[in-house]
Design an enzyme around this catalytic site. Structure first.
Site, PDB file in Angstrom:
ATOM      1  N   ASP A 159      33.877  13.834  51.705  1.00  0.00           N
ATOM      2  CA  ASP A 159      33.682  14.076  50.270  1.00  0.00           C
ATOM      3  C   ASP A 159      33.263  15.520  49.996  1.00  0.00           C
ATOM      4  O   ASP A 159      33.789  16.178  49.089  1.00  0.00           O
ATOM      5  CB  ASP A 159      32.618  13.134  49.710  1.00  0.00           C
ATOM      6  N   SER A 170      31.108  11.479  42.994  1.00  0.00           N
ATOM      7  CA  SER A 170      30.229  12.188  42.055  1.00  0.00           C
ATOM      8  C   SER A 170      29.062  12.834  42.783  1.00  0.00           C
ATOM      9  O   SER A 170      28.668  13.963  42.461  1.00  0.00           O
ATOM     10  CB  SER A 170      29.724  11.234  40.968  1.00  0.00           C
ATOM     11  N   PRO A 184      32.586   9.977  36.302  1.00  0.00           N
ATOM     12  CA  PRO A 184      31.723   8.809  36.116  1.00  0.00           C
ATOM     13  C   PRO A 184      30.842   8.578  37.343  1.00  0.00           C
ATOM     14  O   PRO A 184      31.326   8.538  38.474  1.00  0.00           O
ATOM     15  CB  PRO A 184      32.718   7.652  35.934  1.00  0.00           C
TER      16      PRO A 184
END
Length: 320
Positions: A152, A108, A101
């Site tokens: 990340d 993401s 999402p």
């Protein structure tokens, strides 16, 4: 020639925001991925499509601009920055498929960036390794966000459960950590760049208050590292709850995030906290023996994902 690549999403267990200021962090790749396909364009323009979110645009790669054809922009700046750094500006078709999402706090943008760069390197026959890919992806995120942690993009590149130390040394946990987590996420999307800047502004206004909080978050992460190595889930849960309080102090929690955290705890989660940048997005709840109860409690008002950690990082290949 067709180049394809995919990269996993991630969840941060400990250290979001404090990692930007050199403190350690722990994050893990999860079984949700972004998939990027690149092939020569049949027209004279570069087209980007993301059918999962109903987005389509014509890209002017040389100028990092786009012409919107359908949908809302979302992740497009990361695509454009990646293309600007690697692509030779010849017309191509790019397709993004993802079960991560957007804006949910699950990384993401990092997953999309890593997958896009890997596909571009394959398409242009540019040699790369995971170390260089993680570095380049971090540079893309930093260019887009202004300030960005390397965490990340490291996790999306390497996979697995990762500890990033104060001196930026990466350690991979060699421990079975396939424990039951539930992720809750809101329809209110967070903006990582904005939240990082908001924390910096709060820190600049109140350095004697916020600096010790950031240091304490780093110390907490190191305690959590030892708890993970010992598989001391009660301690991990307690530290998650404390970490959520620190994130409240930094101003990144919202009504929706805190609602999910407390709903999860009341349903039996031994630890629950915001994960990611905040301002919207996700929480993560550790709930051994209570997965269904916690998922049901969160799902009353928000959305859920049942996740597991994965050792699989980026993958890419070329089809002639």
């Amino acid at each position: 020639m067709i180049a394809k690549a995919s990269a996993p999403a991630k969840t941060i267990l400990f250290g979001e925001h404090s990692v930007v200021y050199g403190e350690p962090a722990i994050a893990g790749a999860v079984n949700k991925r972004a998939y990027v396909t690149i092939k020569p364009s049949e027209d004279e323009v570069t087209i980007f499509r993301a059918p999962d979110i109903g987005f389509e645009a014509e890209l002017l790669t040389r100028y990092k601009k786009y012409v919107l054809l359908k949908g809302k922009p979302g992740i497009i700046r990361y695509i454009l920055e990646s293309l600007y750094r690697v692509h030779d500006h010849t017309p191509i078709d790019i397709t993004l498929n993802s079960n991560v999402p957007i804006g949910s706090g699950l990384g993401s943008s990092a997953a999309v960036t890593v997958a896009t760069l890997a596909a571009l390197y394959r398409y242009h026959n540019i040699r790369f390794n995971k170390q260089s890919l993680a570095h380049d992806a971090h540079m893309v995120e930093q260019a887009v966000q202004g300030v960005a942690s390397p965490l990340d993009t490291l996790v999306s590149t390497y996979g697995g459960l990762v500890y990033l130390s104060r001196n930026k040394k990466v350690e991979h946990f060699n421990v079975n950590f396939n424990v039951p987590f539930v992720v809750g996420y809101t329809t209110k999307h967070g903006n990582t760049g904005k939240m990082v800047k908001d924390v910096k502004n709060r820190k600049d206004r109140n350095p004697k208050i916020i600096n010790p909080v950031i240091t304490s978050m780093g110390n907490l992460t190191n305690y959590a590292k030892q708890a993970i190595l010992k598989r001391d889930f009660a301690k991990i849960g307690e530290l998650m709850n404390i970490n959520h309080g620190f994130l409240d102090t930094l101003g990144v929690n919202t009504l929706e995030l805190s609602r999910m955290v407390y709903n999860a705890r009341e349903a039996g989660a031994i630890g629950a906290k915001t994960t990611g940048a905040g301002g919207g997005g996700s929480i993560i709840a550790l709930c051994p023996g209570k997965v269904e109860e916690v998922a049901k409690a969160i799902d009353r008002d928000d959305n859920i994902l049942k996740i597991r950690f994965t050792r699989k990082g980026v993958s890419s290949r070329v089809y002639k």
